[in-house]
Design an enzyme around this catalytic site. Structure first.
Site, mmCIF file in Angstrom:
data_model
loop_
_atom_site.group_PDB
_atom_site.id
_atom_site.type_symbol
_atom_site.label_atom_id
_atom_site.label_comp_id
_atom_site.label_asym_id
_atom_site.label_seq_id
_atom_site.Cartn_x
_atom_site.Cartn_y
_atom_site.Cartn_z
ATOM 1 N N LYS A 75 0.841 -1.198 0.000
ATOM 2 C CA LYS A 75 0.000 0.000 0.000
ATOM 3 C C LYS A 75 0.876 1.248 0.000
ATOM 4 O O LYS A 75 1.882 1.323 0.715
ATOM 5 C CB LYS A 75 -0.910 -0.019 1.232
ATOM 6 C CG LYS A 75 -1.938 1.104 1.290
ATOM 7 C CD LYS A 75 -2.845 0.913 2.509
ATOM 8 C CE LYS A 75 -3.909 1.989 2.630
ATOM 9 N NZ LYS A 75 -4.790 1.766 3.812
ATOM 10 N N SER A 149 -9.472 1.750 2.880
ATOM 11 C CA SER A 149 -8.655 2.517 1.957
ATOM 12 C C SER A 149 -7.654 1.667 1.190
ATOM 13 O O SER A 149 -7.072 2.119 0.201
ATOM 14 C CB SER A 149 -7.916 3.614 2.719
ATOM 15 O OG SER A 149 -7.026 3.072 3.691
ATOM 16 N N SER A 173 -9.834 -0.436 7.100
ATOM 17 C CA SER A 173 -9.245 -0.425 5.756
ATOM 18 C C SER A 173 -8.605 -1.743 5.354
ATOM 19 O O SER A 173 -8.362 -1.979 4.169
ATOM 20 C CB SER A 173 -8.206 0.697 5.652
ATOM 21 O OG SER A 173 -8.807 1.956 5.833
#
Length: 595
Positions: A75, A149, A173
């Site tokens: 990420k 996210s 997330s």
């Protein structure tokens, strides 16, 4: 190039055992990744990949590296040395000078980073749409959101491009995208994995999370990441071994569930509950009001100020270059005072006490990972409202210092995946994963969005750290009079098996309740036993209950394994009834009842 799409960790290892070289498969795999794919913010160059492959040769014996040559994606709020970290905000971008601690541990284990992945900007959102790199579409149906996210990290695994990825989790997330893409999402106890080198959302709550196709793969990556990091002020030493969920656990579920009009998810939840009951689970309805009240503090309270503090200098000088929705959320952090923060912390503490009192009534909590699965159009029409709904069952977890594991729970009638999440107290990560394996074995799911079955999950051959594997042969067997001495110590049943053929079994006289004696002999037969994993810190108290002439020694099983188990002094079997021919204590008790 071999077709590696959807390979698990074991499949990658098996490929390398057959003399496949990392460059043979990683070079063409990297070339398949499209830098314009909205799942990615950056794909490594051919030269950057070659540097990583060359580094593998310096790490020693490949067999000793648990992730040797296995690709992953990271990420893009987590630093990877030499690559840009953007947090999905190009104006914020910088080249990372060092690896985040979690990435460094992956590389030391042999993993290869292929790309940085897209996210809701500054990890603020559960939708996967708040990014200038584009909304990340769901891996099953591109009309629907991927969840955020950690959107790109989830979709890359669901599409089979890599076997695992790293996300982060502050408000869900690492769980919501797992639920929306048919993945396992492991959200650890806060501080179990280092967050050094991670762009904070709320630093006091942030966790690095793992996406994987199976529970076993997620656990293997977690074993690489778990370590105390002195450089991370929020890193914690792991507490003693978890209390594993019993064979038929009590799971606390919400008494009232809002579905926001999504009847497909409501039906999938009921189907999941039916399958859990069929597994022997007792489902206990609880009042989740304290959890919902705690969840409201995350975005309606001063924890928004923590998000503001993380990027205050940037937001004050270049806020116009941020996503409009993200900017409006984070800028609310300016409005809270220090007094507001203390009042909210006092409220959080009170609510956490209520929540943990509720949790003491059950073995774990069970919730839908998300209450609805919206389309991209629905999020665009109401970006804040829909996002808030998605955090219904996730926002409270980190505030309450809980561990969580998101699990696939089948496909809805419209073909979209549905997910459930187990929630435990801090440091119950392994207990949740153990039950996750049971769920996967009983209700197997397919590999991400690929429509292919996963290998059957296997139980580990050895007791986990902090446990003793014990063979029981008589009154401690499941359903027998002394089995409670194991279950009250949170021992975990593993399997029924047999000893090697060098044992004889006797019914001892004058014992209450009736007990057998197992004795090693020159000639014998396989004797039925059960294997249980007993927490090491409670094992001594268990042994203290064992009366003479019984004791604990080392037994050899039929497959050659050696475990601790009940043994009997040889002199004690004089005058006892030899019941070896019956093959086990349970058969002997049945023979008595038949008479």
């Amino acid at each position: 190039m071999p077709q590696c799409n959807g390979w698990t960790l074991d499949a990658w290892r098996e490929a390398y055992r057959h003399e496949l070289k990392p460059a043979d498969i990683l070079d063409p795999l990297r070339a398949e990744l499209d830098p314009k794919d909205p799942a990615f913010t950056y794909v490594v160059s051919a030269a950057e990949l070659q540097d990583q492959i060359a580094h593998l040769a310096t790490l020693g014996n490949p067999e000793a590296l648990p992730l040797y040559g296995i690709p992953c994606v990271i990420k893009d709020n987590i630093d990877v040395r030499g690559l840009p970290t953007t947090a999905a905000c190009p104006a914020f971008s910088r080249i990372a000078q060092t690896d985040a601690e979690c990435v460094a541990r992956l590389r030391a284990a042999g993993a290869i980073v292929l790309a940085k992945t897209n996210l809701d900007q500054f990890a603020t959102g559960l939708v996967g749409t708040r990014s200038p790199y584009g909304a990340v579409p769901n891996s099953f149906n591109s009309d629907y959101i991927s969840g955020g996210s950690s959107s790109g990290s989830a979709v890359a695994v669901a599409r089979g491009l890599v076997p695992f990825s790293l996300g982060t989790d502050t408000a869900g997330s690492g769980r919501v995208p797992a639920g929306f893409n048919n993945l396992v999402g492991l959200k650890p106890t806060r501080g179990r994995f280092s967050t050094s080198g991670v762009i904070p959302a709320c630093r006091s709550l942030d966790c690095v999370s793992i996406f994987a196709l199976s529970v076993g793969d997620a656990e293997q990556v977690a074993a690489v990441l778990e370590a105390f990091d002195p450089a991370d002020g929020y890193s914690r030493h792991a507490e003693p071994a978890p209390r594993f969920l019993p064979g038929e656990p009590r799971l606390g579920i919400p008494a009232a569930l809002p579905w926001f009009g999504d009847q497909q998810s409501a039906a999938a939840w009921q189907a999941s509950l039916d399958r859990l009951r069929a597994m022997g689970c007792e489902l206990v309805e609880l009042d989740f009001t304290p959890m919902l009240q705690l969840a409201q503090l995350l975005y309606d309270g001063p924890w928004v100020a923590e998000r503001y503090a993380a990027i205050a200098d940037f937001i004050e000088s270049r806020s116009e270059e941020m996503n409009e929705v993200v900017r409006s959320i984070i800028c609310k952090g300016r409005d809270f005072s220090a007094a507001d923060a203390f009042r909210a912390e006092y409220r959080r503490t009170d609510l956490v006490r209520e929540i943990h009192a509720q949790m003491e009534q059950v073995d774990a909590l069970l919730v839908p990972t998300a209450p609805r699965h919206p389309t991209l159009a629905e999020v665009e029409a109401d970006p804040v409202g829909v996002n808030s709904q998605l955090g219904t069952w996730t926002n409270f977890v980190n505030l309450a210092d809980c561990s969580a594991l998101a699990l696939p729970a089948g496909l809805r009638s419209d073909g979209l995946p549905f997910g459930i999440t187990l929630i435990g107290a801090a440091w119950q990560d392994a207990a949740l994963a153990e039950f996750g394996r049971r769920w996967q074995k009983a209700q197997p799911w397919q590999a991400g969005a690929l429509g292919r079955p996963l290998p059957d999950p296997l139980l580990p051959n050895e007791a986990p750290p902090g446990h003793v594997r014990l063979a029981v042969v008589g009154a401690h067997l499941t359903g027998m009079p002394l089995n409670w001495q194991l279950t009250e110590r949170h021992a975990r049943f593993i399997e029924s098996t047999v000893t090697s053929d060098c044992y004889r079994l006797y019914a001892l006289p004058n014992t209450t309740p009736p007990k057998p004696g197992l004795v090693r002999a020159d000639s014998g037969a396989p004797i039925a036993v059960e294997l249980w994993d007993v927490p090491l810190q409670l094992f001594g108290g268990f042994v203290a209950l064992i009366p003479a002439p019984l004791g604990i020694g080392t037994l050899t099983l039929g497959d050659g394994r050696e475990v601790k188990g009940f043994i009997c002094e040889g002199a004690a079997v004089q005058g006892a009834t030899d019941i070896t021919h019956l093959g086990g204590w349970r058969a002997y008790i049945a023979s008595l009842q038949a008479r």
